[in-house]
Motif scaffolding. Structure first.
Motif, PDB file in Angstrom:
ATOM      1  N   ASP A  10      -0.348   2.721  -5.136  1.00  0.00           N
ATOM      2  CA  ASP A  10       0.044   1.312  -5.111  1.00  0.00           C
ATOM      3  C   ASP A  10      -1.067   0.398  -5.616  1.00  0.00           C
ATOM      4  O   ASP A  10      -1.961  -0.006  -4.891  1.00  0.00           O
ATOM      5  CB  ASP A  10       0.445   0.918  -3.697  1.00  0.00           C
ATOM      6  N   GLY A  42      -0.114  -2.381  -7.345  1.00  0.00           N
ATOM      7  CA  GLY A  42       0.621  -3.591  -7.671  1.00  0.00           C
ATOM      8  C   GLY A  42       1.553  -3.443  -8.862  1.00  0.00           C
ATOM      9  O   GLY A  42       2.246  -4.390  -9.226  1.00  0.00           O
ATOM     10  N   ASP A  80       6.681  -3.793  -7.701  1.00  0.00           N
ATOM     11  CA  ASP A  80       6.930  -4.865  -6.734  1.00  0.00           C
ATOM     12  C   ASP A  80       7.581  -4.247  -5.503  1.00  0.00           C
ATOM     13  O   ASP A  80       8.726  -3.796  -5.541  1.00  0.00           O
ATOM     14  CB  ASP A  80       7.834  -5.918  -7.369  1.00  0.00           C
TER      15      ASP A  80
END
Length: 172
Positions: free
Chosen positions: A75, A77, A80
């Motif tokens: 993760d 980013g 979403d």
């Protein structure tokens, strides 16, 4: 019956993906799993009220998504979390439940017609994973997640690597 393209890709990719699921790799994911469970426990304690009701399915889906993002897609980013979570919810509300079309083995076009929202959710999730895979191919620095392992996995006999379609099918 003939296999779907997705089923064929998963079978072809499964041999290449197998090293990602060795015991030591699964054990390496334990801290992310523990952290997600501890975080949910903190939330439950902070929000605890006598006789209050909670949507445990939503909580478990959120924890599962946290673990997936941490262990499979590192993760950073690129995905979403809220959009992915909403698409997972739609999947479970539609295609993820057995229905009459499944029982009667009706053609896939019928299922698509009846569950358009679910198929759009799957398409959105696949698009997110394809974007991550494409970005990783451009920036191959290791992140130690499942997608790294799948991108670098090679068939020992042929040297063949997974296509983005196979990679996506295996992540999904």
């Amino acid at each position: 019956q003939t296999m779907t393209t997705t089923s064929r890709r998963m079978i072809l990719g499964a041999g290449l993906a197998a090293p990602a699921f060795r015991n030591e790799r699964i054990l390496a994911m334990a801290p992310a799993m523990s952290a997600a469970a501890e975080n949910l426990t903190r939330i439950w304690r902070a929000e605890a009220k006598p006789l209050a009701q909670r949507d445990i399915m939503r909580d478990m889906t959120a924890v599962t998504l946290d673990v997936i993002l941490a262990t499979m897609l590192a993760d950073d980013g690129a995905i979403d979390r809220e959009v992915m979570g909403a698409n997972i919810d739609v999947f479970f509300e539609t295609i993820g439940r057995p229905n009459i079309a499944d029982i009667l083995a009706l053609p896939q076009w019928f299922s698509r017609m009846m569950n358009g929202r679910g198929f759009r959710a799957i398409a959105a999730m696949r698009a997110s994973i394809h974007r991550v895979a494409a970005a990783r191919r451009l920036d191959p620095r290791p992140r130690g997640d499942l997608i790294d392992l799948l991108l670098t996995a090679e068939d020992p006999e042929t040297g063949r690597r997974m296509s983005d379609g196979e990679l996506c099918d295996n992540i999904m």
